[in-house]
Scaffold this active site. Structure first.
Site, PDB file in Angstrom:
ATOM      1  N   GLY A 188     -18.556  65.687  39.068  1.00 34.13           N
ATOM      2  CA  GLY A 188     -17.216  66.255  38.949  1.00 34.13           C
ATOM      3  C   GLY A 188     -16.361  65.438  38.003  1.00 34.13           C
ATOM      4  O   GLY A 188     -16.858  64.834  37.057  1.00 34.13           O
ATOM      5  N   ASN A 189     -15.070  65.399  38.293  1.00 38.56           N
ATOM      6  CA  ASN A 189     -14.146  64.682  37.398  1.00 38.56           C
ATOM      7  C   ASN A 189     -13.894  63.257  37.874  1.00 38.56           C
ATOM      8  O   ASN A 189     -14.194  62.894  39.019  1.00 38.56           O
ATOM      9  CB  ASN A 189     -12.827  65.456  37.250  1.00 38.56           C
ATOM     10  CG  ASN A 189     -12.097  65.599  38.574  1.00 38.56           C
ATOM     11  OD1 ASN A 189     -11.704  64.616  39.194  1.00 38.56           O
ATOM     12  ND2 ASN A 189     -11.898  66.837  39.019  1.00 38.56           N
ATOM     13  N   VAL A 192     -11.519  62.579  41.165  1.00 40.91           N
ATOM     14  CA  VAL A 192     -12.204  62.680  42.455  1.00 40.91           C
ATOM     15  C   VAL A 192     -13.279  61.602  42.555  1.00 40.91           C
ATOM     16  O   VAL A 192     -13.552  61.091  43.647  1.00 40.91           O
ATOM     17  CB  VAL A 192     -12.799  64.083  42.650  1.00 40.91           C
ATOM     18  CG1 VAL A 192     -13.552  64.183  43.982  1.00 40.91           C
ATOM     19  CG2 VAL A 192     -11.706  65.151  42.594  1.00 40.91           C
ATOM     20  N   GLY A 193     -13.871  61.240  41.410  1.00 38.89           N
ATOM     21  CA  GLY A 193     -14.868  60.169  41.423  1.00 38.89           C
ATOM     22  C   GLY A 193     -14.323  58.876  41.994  1.00 38.89           C
ATOM     23  O   GLY A 193     -15.011  58.160  42.724  1.00 38.89           O
ATOM     24  N   GLU A 210     -21.545  61.331  38.383  1.00 38.07           N
ATOM     25  CA  GLU A 210     -21.774  62.091  37.155  1.00 38.07           C
ATOM     26  C   GLU A 210     -20.449  62.745  36.778  1.00 38.07           C
ATOM     27  O   GLU A 210     -20.085  63.781  37.331  1.00 38.07           O
ATOM     28  CB  GLU A 210     -22.878  63.140  37.370  1.00 38.07           C
ATOM     29  CG  GLU A 210     -24.235  62.538  37.689  1.00 38.07           C
ATOM     30  CD  GLU A 210     -24.787  61.687  36.566  1.00 38.07           C
ATOM     31  OE1 GLU A 210     -24.364  61.889  35.404  1.00 38.07           O
ATOM     32  OE2 GLU A 210     -25.625  60.818  36.826  1.00 38.07           O
ATOM     33  N   CYS A 244     -19.858  69.840  31.131  1.00 35.56           N
ATOM     34  CA  CYS A 244     -19.417  68.443  31.048  1.00 35.56           C
ATOM     35  C   CYS A 244     -19.857  67.770  29.755  1.00 35.56           C
ATOM     36  O   CYS A 244     -19.220  66.816  29.307  1.00 35.56           O
ATOM     37  CB  CYS A 244     -19.918  67.651  32.257  1.00 35.56           C
ATOM     38  SG  CYS A 244     -21.722  67.574  32.399  1.00 35.56           S
TER      39      CYS A 244
END
Length: 491
Positions: A188-189, A192-193, A210, A244
């Site tokens: 994700g982004n 949020v990572g 990732e 991505c």
């Protein structure tokens, strides 16, 4: 007890029985996952169409085909991946068994994302199963139709206790992150990572992140601009730009900017016709929130190609923005949509400087006939991957580790890299209770003589293959000399 906590407890309890560890069981589960992909192809395609307006063939090409390849590779190579891995020894351990033994980590949490709701959720699951783990699968709630199909159908093909699917939104994900796992795999982004990493830190849980970022694409003016732009157009506008590893922006010299615009215009027409809105292989933005976000990024930039939109359908045409400034709004965040800004630079040195001033991207693209220029970009930039003269295709190679660096992520997967990422590579050394005299050099009292022996025995690496080859050659040479000597005596 919440539904999420119950699923985690059941999965961990099932793992602790040892059921997931035998290779036969892992192979059985991988075969079940392959059957799911092949038998439920139509259900998957319909769900993706409802989520992202992808065509059936597009879904197979960009979602399930790669999954089939990953599963097939794991089925073929699992016994090799899981076998003990011998390592080089020193003189002190030359008679010992020394190897690396891959072992399951335990319970893995896989948090998928919405832009490729099947590929990026189930590819890590292939690695988790192959490595002998249990796994809780959390598909993205944004791609809600895919999440529903995954929840309803995947348990028909995999062990329900070991591999539960947990659906829901932010609150359900937060509840899962409160639980203890042995590894968390998030796609994700970066915002949020950071939340995932913070939650994992409470339990000292390792993570694979990732993420994404603004992947640059430098076009050298001496290259075949038409071919370069055709490949860039494909890489950028696949899945409506919601990829991505899509080229986020172009860097080129001012003298070729006009030609780049025209070549991309031609390619858009070739791929998506004069009216992409009615073309089945051009998708839609996932929802209206993301539609508004992407549209807002165009503010203050000059539209050279496209620019059309329809909020009711979450449609944004393939769009090229020219003469973009580095302070433009479209350069403030990862675009994740069908906007392609062009920024002019004086040459490769300024392009490298521009890239290095920003966060490390997931991939750097460079188009050039000049191998020295390509090697210069490789040597002087940092990114998860580098791809020259094409876009996206490095994702299709299981032999290449896929992952980011810095702000674009940590850890990697695909093929054996997935297996290793979700395994504990345990160091094993097995000695015998013999030859105790050799150990006297390490016991007190410590003397110069003992230190000399320690230096020899500990620092001298032994390559057993080379040693065996040398001994064999010496033996053959000795036999040859003996035969020649006997022959000469007889004469």
């Amino acid at each position: 007890m919440s539904r999420e906590e119950l699923a985690v407890q059941r999965a961990r309890k099932s793992f602790q029985t040892g059921k997931s560890k035998p290779l036969e069981f892992r192979l059985q589960q991988l075969q079940g996952l392959l059957r799911f992909i092949t038998e439920r192809r139509r259900d998957i395609a319909q769900a993706v169409h409802r989520d992202l307006s992808k065509s059936e063939h597009g879904t197979e090409l960009f979602e399930t085909l790669g999954l089939e390849g990953e599963i097939t590779l794991a089925l073929e190579k699992l016994s090799e991946w899981a076998a003990p891995r011998p390592v080089e020894r020193n003189l002190l351990t030359i008679s010992d068994q020394v190897y690396i033994q891959p072992q399951p980590l335990g319970l893995v949490l896989i948090i998928g994302t919405w832009n490729y709701p099947w590929a990026v959720t189930l590819q890590p699951l292939v690695g988790a199963i192959a490595a002998g783990n249990a796994a809780v699968i959390k598909p993205s709630e944004v791609s809600c139709h895919s999440a529903k199909v995954m929840e309803e159908l995947l348990p028909l093909y995999l062990d329900k206790e070991l591999y539960p699917v947990v659906t829901g939104g932010v609150s359900e994900t937060q509840e899962l992150l409160r639980q203890r796992f042995d590894h968390i795999f998030y796609t994700g982004n970066s915002t949020v990572g950071r939340v995932v990493m913070e939650a994992a830190a409470r339990h000292l849980t390792p993570v694979t992140l990732e993420l994404g970022g603004k992947s640059p694409c430098y076009i050298d003016k001496s290259c075949n601009v038409a071919v370069a732009c055709r490949r860039i157009t494909w890489g950028k506008f696949v899945n409506c730009g919601q990829t991505c590893i899509a080229p986020d922006y172009i860097l080129c010299e001012p003298c070729i900017q006009g030609r780049v615009v025209e070549e991309i215009r031609k390619s858009i027409k070739e791929f998506y016709t004069d009216n992409p809105k009615t073309f089945e292989d051009y998708g839609r933005i996932i929802n209206q929130r993301h539609f508004k976000r992407v549209m807002a990024l165009m503010e203050g930039s000059t539209v050279a190609v496209g620019g059309d939109s329809d909020e009711s359908q979450c449609y944004i045409a393939p769009t090229v923005l020219q003469d973009v400034m580095e302070e433009s709004k479209v350069m403030s965040e990862e675009i994740f949509g069908p906007l392609l800004p062009i920024i002019t630079v004086s040459g490769v040195d300024e392009a490298i400087h521009f890239i290095n001033e920003r966060e490390k991207p997931l991939v750097v693209y460079v188009f050039s006939h000049d191998n020295k220029l390509i090697q210069k970009v490789i040597a002087e930039t940092s990114s998860g991957a580098l791809l020259a003269n094409d876009c996206l295709v490095h994702f299709t190679l299981s032999a290449l580790p896929f992952g980011g660096v810095g702000n674009s992520g940590m850890g990697c997967y695909h093929g054996r890299h997935s297996f290793d990422q979700l395994s504990h590579l345990r160091s094993c050394l097995i000695k015998q209770l013999k030859m105790e005299g050799v150990n006297s050099m390490r016991y007190p009292p410590h003397t110069a003589k003992k230190l000399g022996w320690a230096r020899l025995l500990l620092l001298k690496q032994v390559n057993l293959r080379r040693l065996r080859r040398t001994l064999l050659l010496a033996l053959l040479a000795g036999m040859a000399a003996f035969v020649v000597q006997r022959f000469l005596r007889r004469r």
